[in-house]
Scaffold this motif. Structure first.
Motif, mmCIF file in Angstrom:
data_model
loop_
_atom_site.group_PDB
_atom_site.id
_atom_site.type_symbol
_atom_site.label_atom_id
_atom_site.label_comp_id
_atom_site.label_asym_id
_atom_site.label_seq_id
_atom_site.Cartn_x
_atom_site.Cartn_y
_atom_site.Cartn_z
ATOM 1 N N ILE A 44 0.850 -1.183 0.000
ATOM 2 C CA ILE A 44 0.000 0.000 0.000
ATOM 3 C C ILE A 44 0.888 1.237 0.000
ATOM 4 O O ILE A 44 1.738 1.401 0.875
ATOM 5 C CB ILE A 44 -0.922 0.026 1.229
ATOM 6 C CG1 ILE A 44 -1.769 -1.243 1.297
ATOM 7 C CG2 ILE A 44 -1.824 1.253 1.201
ATOM 8 C CD1 ILE A 44 -2.622 -1.329 2.542
ATOM 9 N N HIS A 45 0.699 2.116 -0.990
ATOM 10 C CA HIS A 45 1.393 3.398 -1.014
ATOM 11 C C HIS A 45 0.479 4.405 -0.308
ATOM 12 O O HIS A 45 -0.389 5.019 -0.931
ATOM 13 C CB HIS A 45 1.682 3.827 -2.450
ATOM 14 C CG HIS A 45 2.588 2.875 -3.169
ATOM 15 N ND1 HIS A 45 3.956 2.968 -3.129
ATOM 16 C CD2 HIS A 45 2.313 1.776 -3.916
ATOM 17 C CE1 HIS A 45 4.490 1.989 -3.850
ATOM 18 N NE2 HIS A 45 3.510 1.251 -4.336
ATOM 19 N N GLY A 46 0.683 4.555 1.003
ATOM 20 C CA GLY A 46 -0.257 5.318 1.830
ATOM 21 C C GLY A 46 -0.438 6.749 1.392
ATOM 22 O O GLY A 46 -1.553 7.224 1.184
ATOM 23 N N ASP A 67 -0.346 9.294 10.563
ATOM 24 C CA ASP A 67 0.380 8.161 10.006
ATOM 25 C C ASP A 67 0.092 6.870 10.753
ATOM 26 O O ASP A 67 0.035 5.801 10.163
ATOM 27 C CB ASP A 67 1.883 8.451 10.022
ATOM 28 C CG ASP A 67 2.258 9.509 8.990
ATOM 29 O OD1 ASP A 67 1.514 9.629 8.017
ATOM 30 O OD2 ASP A 67 3.271 10.201 9.172
ATOM 31 N N SER A 71 -2.436 3.452 7.970
ATOM 32 C CA SER A 71 -2.299 2.094 7.449
ATOM 33 C C SER A 71 -3.511 1.243 7.798
ATOM 34 O O SER A 71 -3.990 0.469 6.960
ATOM 35 C CB SER A 71 -1.030 1.454 8.017
ATOM 36 O OG SER A 71 -1.106 1.387 9.430
ATOM 37 N N PRO A 151 -3.831 -6.629 7.155
ATOM 38 C CA PRO A 151 -2.457 -6.113 7.121
ATOM 39 C C PRO A 151 -1.508 -7.097 7.772
ATOM 40 O O PRO A 151 -1.849 -7.754 8.758
ATOM 41 C CB PRO A 151 -2.544 -4.796 7.897
ATOM 42 C CG PRO A 151 -3.738 -4.959 8.781
ATOM 43 C CD PRO A 151 -4.705 -5.819 8.013
ATOM 44 N N SER A 165 1.098 -2.454 9.388
ATOM 45 C CA SER A 165 2.051 -2.222 8.315
ATOM 46 C C SER A 165 1.310 -1.854 7.043
ATOM 47 O O SER A 165 0.081 -1.939 6.946
ATOM 48 C CB SER A 165 2.899 -3.482 8.089
ATOM 49 O OG SER A 165 2.090 -4.536 7.606
ATOM 50 N N TYR A 166 2.074 -1.458 6.030
ATOM 51 C CA TYR A 166 1.523 -1.120 4.728
ATOM 52 C C TYR A 166 1.599 -2.299 3.764
ATOM 53 O O TYR A 166 1.451 -2.117 2.564
ATOM 54 C CB TYR A 166 2.276 0.077 4.134
ATOM 55 C CG TYR A 166 1.898 1.392 4.775
ATOM 56 C CD1 TYR A 166 0.802 2.117 4.346
ATOM 57 C CD2 TYR A 166 2.634 1.896 5.832
ATOM 58 C CE1 TYR A 166 0.451 3.311 4.943
ATOM 59 C CE2 TYR A 166 2.299 3.089 6.436
ATOM 60 C CZ TYR A 166 1.204 3.799 5.990
ATOM 61 O OH TYR A 166 0.862 4.980 6.584
#
Length: 508
Positions: A44-46, A67, A71, A151, A165-166
């Protein structure tokens, strides 16, 4: 050795039936259609997940985005999309999962029959009837229920188990290793495609909205320019007259400053009058008298000191007077400036033109900002979405996740042991040749212990004897060790002997 033989004679049914139940349950587990699971991962590109923004902008411009929570929010959003019906329908259409199975073997037929019986039995117990299931709907439901998205959590440290996490892990199931791999890859690909499509729709919608706003801003600029030109034409204002608008604004500013300075001057004069009135009522010095008595003598001291209140008011009066002098000088200068700047004959007309020019400048600034936003939206749309990317592809699982055959084996062993125990109890009660659980010999009605343990056994044997008398043996008397003659009534000792057993007819 004898004891082991007796235990085997007593429990052989339990062991045999338990082993048979375990074998049957283990073989029956092969009638259950196996389920295999495969997994793959996405990144995932947050901060680039622009499809979440209704304005087509990335999340760095969105207020309230933290932040630590981003996620989890993105993972939950993607999980909801991956397990939706639209994704499942696309996967079924792509892989043709609704096609009938080509396996026509005996095991496959028995497995289908077992699955149908289980499904209909469960449906009948739950709802009272068993409805027919469309193969397409069944395949879509299996894809939805067999897909899990979460995730990836850390596996060590203080944060172990916390999925923040992403990296997004997708797990899907199938009835074969190849099908599980294909379904997992198809779900991941469809999720990425859905994310890209949603981004494209949002970006296109945002671009159209910005273009519409830019067109409206252009109309506002045109209208403001037309109004300004019309006003200049109607009032006969030329380009050179427009330069005099600055003089008009300067003259009006001078007059405004003069009025403010005159008001401040009047306020300072009023403060001076008030301070002077207070000073007239307060004495300059303060008199004090002190009387000291020591023994028979008395001493009286009179002193005069400066009054602190009077001194403070005097200081304030001087400060206010200095401010008033400065304000009078400022008023004099502003008056001279206003008198020296003769008012322009068309000041009112030039002031109206200045307002129209301000409106034109605002419209032009708004148009420039919207033009920059449109250009940015076009650039973002040309670059394409970067919300999700594939990290790897799924692998074929070597072993099924369901059914757990050891569970079937343990369950069959337990049920078989219970059935063997029940069979052993039934045989002990109804078989006349059953082995005694205590002395190891067959049950005998002449054995007092057997008769006491099974009082109904005598009646059963009596009923099966065809009218023959049943011999009953009395309980044997305990043998005594003769250490001497028993004393008789006359004091002599006589030998003691055990009575002879008698039969049922009284004969010895």
């Amino acid at each position: 050795m004898l004891r082991n033989s007796q235990m085997w004679q007593r429990n052989w049914r339990i062991v045999t039936v338990a082993a048979l139940g375990a074998v049957l349950a283990f073989v029956g587990s092969f009638l259950v259609e196996p389920t295999f699971e495969a997994s793959t991962r996405l990144l995932i590109h947050g901060r680039d997940a622009t499809f979440l923004s209704s304005t087509g902008q990335d999340l760095t411009t969105q207020p309230g985005v933290v932040d630590s929570q981003l996620s989890q929010s993105l993972a939950g959003t993607y999980a909801g999309i991956a397990t939706s019906r639209s994704v499942a329908t696309a996967v079924v259409d792509e892989l043709h999962l609704d096609a009938p199975s080509r396996s026509d073997g005996l095991v496959s037929t028995l497995a289908k029959g077992f699955a149908w019986a289980y499904r209909c039995g469960r449906a009948f117990v739950t709802s009272g009837y068993c409805a027919d299931v469309d193969p397409y709907e069944k395949a879509v439901t299996e894809v939805q229920e067999g897909t899990a998205v979460q995730p990836l959590a850390t596996n060590a440290g203080a944060t172990a188990g916390q999925g923040s996490s992403y990296v997004l892990e997708i797990t899907s199931s199938g009835h074969s290793p190849q099908e599980a791999k294909e379904v997992t890859d198809a779900v991941a690909a469809e999720l990425v495609a859905t994310s890209q499509a949603r981004y494209s729709e949002d970006a296109q919608r945002s671009l159209k909205a910005l273009q519409a706003q830019l067109a409206a801003a252009g109309k506002d600029v045109s209208a403001a320019s037309t109004a300004l030109a019309t006003y200049q034409t109607e009032n006969g204002i030329s380009a050179s007259d427009g330069k005099l608008a600055l003089s008009a604004e300067t003259y009006e500013s001078l007059r405004s400053d003069l009025l403010k300075a005159q008001a401040e001057e009047a306020d300072l004069r009023a403060q001076l009058v008030s301070i002077a009135s207070s000073l007239s009522t307060i004495p300059r010095s303060a008199q004090s008298r002190q009387r000291i008595i020591t023994g028979r003598s008395t001493t009286q001291l009179d002193s005069s000191n400066a009054n602190t209140v009077y001194n403070d008011l005097l200081t304030q009066q001087r400060t206010t007077q200095a401010s008033l002098d400065g304000q009078v000088a400022r008023v004099r200068q502003l008056t001279e400036a206003v008198d020296g700047a003769a008012p322009i004959s068309n000041n009112a007309k030039l002031a109206g033109m200045t307002g129209l020019e301000s409106q034109l400048e605002l419209a032009q600034k708004n148009q420039a900002d919207l033009a920059a936003s449109v250009q940015q939206a076009r650039t973002s749309q040309a670059q394409g979405p970067v919300g999700l990317t594939r990290i790897d592809t799924a692998a074929e699982p070597p072993y099924p996740s369901e059914p757990k055959r050891y569970i079937y084996l343990a369950l069959g062993l337990l049920l078989g042991a219970l059935a063997g125990a029940g069979l052993t109890m039934w045989a002990k009660r109804h078989d006349p040749d059953a082995v005694d659980v205590e002395d190891g010999d067959p049950l005998d009605p002449r054995d007092p212990g057997d008769e006491a343990r099974d009082p109904d056994l005598l009646d059963e044997l009596a009923g099966s004897g065809a009218g023959q008398p049943v011999t009953q043996w009395p309980a044997p008397a305990r043998a005594e060790v003769l250490t001497g003659a028993a004393p008789s009534g006359n004091g002599h000792h006589a030998p003691t002997t055990a009575p002879e057993p008698r039969q049922a007819d009284g004969t010895t």
